[in-house]
Design a protein around this motif. Structure first.
Motif, PDB file in Angstrom:
ATOM      1  N   ALA A   4       0.223   3.938  -7.378  1.00  0.00           N
ATOM      2  CA  ALA A   4      -0.716   3.471  -6.015  1.00  0.00           C
ATOM      3  C   ALA A   4      -1.850   3.777  -6.282  1.00  0.00           C
ATOM      4  O   ALA A   4      -2.551   4.500  -6.587  1.00  0.00           O
ATOM      5  CB  ALA A   4       0.070   3.839  -4.799  1.00  0.00           C
ATOM      6  N   LEU A   5      -2.696   2.643  -5.493  1.00  0.00           N
ATOM      7  CA  LEU A   5      -4.294   2.828  -5.582  1.00  0.00           C
ATOM      8  C   LEU A   5      -4.780   2.382  -4.115  1.00  0.00           C
ATOM      9  O   LEU A   5      -4.333   1.389  -3.494  1.00  0.00           O
ATOM     10  CB  LEU A   5      -4.754   2.004  -6.705  1.00  0.00           C
ATOM     11  N   ASN A   6      -5.553   3.107  -3.662  1.00  0.00           N
ATOM     12  CA  ASN A   6      -6.103   2.892  -2.408  1.00  0.00           C
ATOM     13  C   ASN A   6      -7.752   2.747  -2.472  1.00  0.00           C
ATOM     14  O   ASN A   6      -8.374   3.935  -2.832  1.00  0.00           O
ATOM     15  CB  ASN A   6      -5.804   3.866  -1.428  1.00  0.00           C
ATOM     16  N   PHE A   7      -8.189   1.763  -1.653  1.00  0.00           N
ATOM     17  CA  PHE A   7      -9.724   1.857  -1.543  1.00  0.00           C
ATOM     18  C   PHE A   7     -10.136   1.697  -0.022  1.00  0.00           C
ATOM     19  O   PHE A   7      -9.583   1.068   0.460  1.00  0.00           O
ATOM     20  CB  PHE A   7     -10.383   0.786  -2.104  1.00  0.00           C
ATOM     21  N   GLY A  38      -8.248   0.990   4.404  1.00  0.00           N
ATOM     22  CA  GLY A  38      -8.757   0.156   3.395  1.00  0.00           C
ATOM     23  C   GLY A  38      -7.854  -0.798   2.919  1.00  0.00           C
ATOM     24  O   GLY A  38      -6.817  -1.325   3.398  1.00  0.00           O
ATOM     25  N   ILE A  39      -7.771  -0.784   1.313  1.00  0.00           N
ATOM     26  CA  ILE A  39      -7.021  -1.622   0.699  1.00  0.00           C
ATOM     27  C   ILE A  39      -6.224  -0.983  -0.234  1.00  0.00           C
ATOM     28  O   ILE A  39      -6.745   0.083  -0.967  1.00  0.00           O
ATOM     29  CB  ILE A  39      -7.775  -2.550  -0.267  1.00  0.00           C
ATOM     30  N   ASP A  40      -4.755  -1.350  -0.302  1.00  0.00           N
ATOM     31  CA  ASP A  40      -3.797  -0.532  -1.157  1.00  0.00           C
ATOM     32  C   ASP A  40      -3.200  -1.460  -2.244  1.00  0.00           C
ATOM     33  O   ASP A  40      -3.126  -2.873  -2.050  1.00  0.00           O
ATOM     34  CB  ASP A  40      -2.731  -0.062  -0.258  1.00  0.00           C
ATOM     35  N   TYR A  41      -2.919  -0.794  -3.191  1.00  0.00           N
ATOM     36  CA  TYR A  41      -2.243  -1.755  -4.311  1.00  0.00           C
ATOM     37  C   TYR A  41      -1.146  -0.812  -5.018  1.00  0.00           C
ATOM     38  O   TYR A  41      -1.680   0.448  -5.416  1.00  0.00           O
ATOM     39  CB  TYR A  41      -3.370  -2.304  -5.313  1.00  0.00           C
TER      40      TYR A  41
END
Length: 840
Positions: A165-168, A188-191
């Motif tokens: 998982a990646l979060n900005f 923010g934005i999660d992927y």
């Protein structure tokens, strides 16, 4: 190489390691400077980076700080020329790898193919009212993606076996094109991978670089789950187009989907036209199963629409989806379509009011179709009408093309009806082209011509001008009747039509006028000859004008009064549509066989409105004198009696007998008279005709053979007197039908010139006595009252057949052929076979 499972790989690491281990090697701490050729974590990678790493931990977990600068970085479709990471990491079992810190990227770009595909999709709106705006957004996207951008964000990364998982958050992207994207507040934005799900939470703002100002506040509690929130996009304008959205609301929908609702107002150009104030409610959804817009019927509105000189006013639009949604994602990309139900539009074409209506108008991404399309254009002179039962077309790289059927219409100024039209059409770069077939009929009553077919009809609409052309053919035989061209200016409402007739030929066993027009029925038949000419119809704000010149040379035909040979005339129409000519038209006729043959006639006439012909004068030379027709008007608009009055002047008896080929009669004298005639659809008759010898009288001799049976003495005396008689008065009265019972009365006063014949015919003593008596009586004046009754043509034929029966034989042959008693094919019936009645 250092590998941790299959998701974290460090290639060619170079470490300057400083560390301290506990004696049991169960814990450690230290730092290292490092250079790494490549680091991969899931779908992300860093290349050619260097930095500093601190660590402290044990076999269960190791934590530390990471500071590094990468010369090349990628994350999916994103590429950066320089990336800086600064944060704290953790490596734990079984949690995997985690990182939390800050990231900065310089010269951030997006993979070229991805940008091109998105831009291409936007440019696909070319030709629509939002086409200029979509093209502007495509350009802004390409500039922002390819020109490079600087980005910074707080970053959280978690890599576990088989997932990540990646979060900005606090994301900031500033493109060299001027575009700016900010993510403030929230998470923010999660992927996440491998599912590829995105999540958003917080506030987002986009501005600059050709993009509209946009603000969104979104909340997505679960990555990949439904979104709630709101958004607002500032109005966009480009190339004369404007697109404005109302507030956008996002709500959670069943099945993990996200629903959205807004309204769009569109102003913009399309294919030579422009739409104003097109207001469309927007409802849709998106989720794991794709995207859908307009899954139910909505009511839209239109403030105005203009296509060249056509301008439509405000209208309400009942818009429904075709299939599941007006626009949706499918296996082949975007799919869908919309249907306008019972659309009604009103406006003006130039200065004239116009209405358009249809049962339905359907449009999808590939095609359009319409049923029962009706157009009405009202002008000062009436209503122009165009109807289409069906219309279909498919979009292509240049425009749209398709077919049509059930075309019908009429121009208010032109009394013609178009029907049964079908064919193909195309609309490219603002120009319309139509080709096909149709029928043209007369809308006046009674009709002037039967329907004509065109199999090569062509029409173009270019720069507000219509040009049409096609041949008009007799449907049954395919004979070309005329070639027609039409030009019309939609701006001014003016136009003209040209009708060319090139040697249209009629033949007794081929095409006849009654196959083209009912006006010739009962007037002419068995026409043999050709007609040529040109007509022109013009129309504008001042009305309609039509002219033309048509003529024939050496035409033969049959008329109620008998066969006509060698007809030659040219008609100059001052009102072609109204069938009206200038006065003084001239026709020359070589021969008319009306029982009495007349040659070399000249007729001057005028065709007047309502199917009336004014005969101004008609004159024939006849046996040294003249046959003249008094001026008269003939009405062909309905079944009526036509009155013709002929005057005979200075008829020479001897030449008339020679003309009539009466070989057993000789006469002298000059005659004048009047012959009133009446003609109906059933034939012609003479009513009160009279011929009289001029003062001075003349002579009459009957030299044929005569039987004495049943004559008696006075009969012999009378016929002997007729063998050589000088008359002082002779009147002939004529009454009866030309093709039926006819009565002739002859009144004559005279003296027998020679009684020797009578004396010679009396034999013996009694004969000598009778002869002497007759010889004395020959000097006594005679008064003859002669009544001749029979069929007119038969009487003429009887007189001729005494010496030559061949004409009777020729006249009888058609009757034998019609009854099948003679050889050969059955001939075409005539209006009135010459001299074919039974002889009485």
């Amino acid at each position: 190489r250092v590998r941790c499972g299959s998701d974290l790989v460090v290639e060619r690491p170079l470490l300057a390691l400083r560390s301290r281990f506990e004696p049991a090697l169960d814990s450690w701490r230290g730092s290292t400077a490092m250079r790494v050729s490549r680091l991969r974590a899931g779908g992300q990678s860093l290349s050619n980076f260097q930095g500093r790493l601190t660590f402290a931990g044990n076999a269960r977990e190791t934590v530390g700080n990471l500071e590094l600068v990468s010369g090349d970085a990628s994350a999916g479709a994103f590429r950066a020329a320089r990336t800086r990471l600064d944060g704290r990491y953790s490596i734990a079992r079984p949690q995997g790898v985690s990182f939390e810190g800050a990231i900065e990227a310089r010269q951030l770009t997006i993979e070229g193919d991805r940008l091109a595909a998105i831009a291409g999709g936007l440019r696909g709106a070319r030709g629509t009212p939002v086409g200029p705006i979509a093209a502007s957004l495509a350009d802004a996207l390409l500039r922002a993606g390819r020109g490079g951008a600087d980005a910074s964000s707080r970053l959280r990364l978690a890599v576990r076996p088989g997932s990540g998982a990646l979060n900005f958050h606090r994301l900031r992207i500033e493109s060299r094109s001027g575009a700016r994207l900010l993510a403030t507040g929230g998470e923010g934005i999660d992927y996440s991978w491998p599912s590829g799900d995105f999540g958003v939470n917080g506030g987002f703002a986009l501005s600059g670089g050709g993009f509209p100002d946009a603000r969104f506040v979104l909340n997505q509690p679960r990555v990949g789950g439904p979104i709630e929130g709101s958004g607002r996009i500032a109005p966009m304008a480009a190339g004369g187009a404007r697109l404005a959205f109302g507030d956008i609301a996002f709500t959670a929908a069943p099945g993990g989907r996200t629903s959205f609702r807004s309204v769009a107002v569109i102003d913009g150009p399309f294919g030579g036209g422009r739409v104003e104030g097109l207001t469309l409610p927007l409802t849709g959804r998106f989720g794991a199963d794709g995207f859908a817009l307009g899954e139910g019927c909505v009511t839209g509105a239109l403030r105005g629409l203009q296509v060249q000189n056509l301008r439509l006013g405000a209208a309400r639009l009942a818009l429904c989806p075709v299939g599941r949604a007006m626009l949706r994602s499918g296996t082949r990309g975007l799919e869908g379509g919309a249907e306008l139900r019972a659309p009604r539009f009103a406006g003006r074409l130039g200065a004239s009011p116009i209405t358009l209506a249809a049962d339905r108008l359907r449009v999808d991404l590939e095609s359009l179709s319409a049923t029962r399309l009706a157009v009405r254009l009202r002008t000062a002179s009436g209503v122009n009408r165009l109807d289409l039962a069906r219309l279909s077309g498919r979009f292509n790289a240049h425009g749209i093309a398709g077919g049509y059927g059930g075309l019908a219409g009429e121009l208010a100024n032109v009394p013609l009806l178009v029907s049964e039209g079908r064919g193909a059409w195309r609309f490219e770069r603002g120009n319309l082209a139509v080709a096909g077939r149709l029928l043209v009929a007369d809308r006046q009553a009674p009709v002037r011509f039967h329907p004509l077919a065109s199999d090569d009809f062509r029409l173009t609409l270019i720069d507000n001008r219509i040009h049409a052309a096609g041949s008009l053919n007799h449907p049954a035989s395919g004979t070309r009747v005329a070639l027609t061209t039409i030009d019309h200016d939609l701006g001014s409402g003016a136009g003209h039509a040209v009708i060319d007739v090139d040697a249209l030929r009629f033949a007794p066993r081929g095409l006849q006028p009654e196959a083209l027009t009912p006006l010739t029925i009962g007037v002419v038949a068995l026409v043999e000859g050709a007609v040529s000419g040109r007509g022109r119809i013009e129309w504008d704000a001042g009305g309609v004008r039509s002219t033309g010149t048509f003529g024939t040379q050496d035409m033969n035909l049959a008329a109620p009064f008998g066969p006509v040979e060698g007809l030659a005339t040219q008609i100059h129409f001052t009102d072609l549509l109204g069938l009206a000519s200038a006065p003084g038209q001239e026709a020359r006729v070589r021969l008319i066989r009306a029982g009495i043959d007349v040659y070399d006639g000249v007729v001057r006439y005028q065709i007047r409105p309502n199917y009336r012909i004014a005969v101004e004068s008609a004159r024939w030379p006849l046996a040294g004198g003249t046959l003249t027709l008094r001026p008269t008007t003939l009405d062909f608009s309905q079944e009526s009696t036509k009155y013709l009055t002929f005057e005979i002047e200075a008829l020479d008896a001897a030449r008339f007998i020679q003309l009539m080929e009466f070989s057993n009669i000789a006469a002298t004298g000059t005659y004048d008279g009047i012959v009133p005639m009446q003609f109906t659809e059933r034939g012609g008759r003479i009513v009160g005709g009279r011929l009289a010898a001029r003062q001075g009288g003349g002579t009459l001799s009957y030299v044929g053979e005569l039987s004495d049976r049943d004559l008696g003495a006075y009969g012999v005396l009378a016929f002997d007197a007729l063998k050589s008689l000088r008359y002082s008065r002779l009147e002939i009265n004529l009454d009866g039908a030309l093709d039926g019972e006819f009565l002739t009365r002859i009144n004559m006063d005279g003296l027998a010139r020679d009684a020797s014949v009578a004396r010679r015919r009396s034999g013996g003593l009694s004969g000598i006595v009778v002869g002497r008596v007759l010889g004395q009586l020959a000097r006594v004046p005679f008064h003859f009252n002669i009544r001749i009754q029979g069929r007119f043509r038969a009487l003429i034929a009887t007189a001729r057949s005494f010496e030559d029966p061949s004409e009777l034989i020729r006249a009888a042959l058609p009757q034998l052929l019609e009854t099948g008693t003679g050889p050969g094919p059955t001939p075409v019936p005539t209006v009135q076979p010459e001299e074919s009645e039974p002889v009485r």
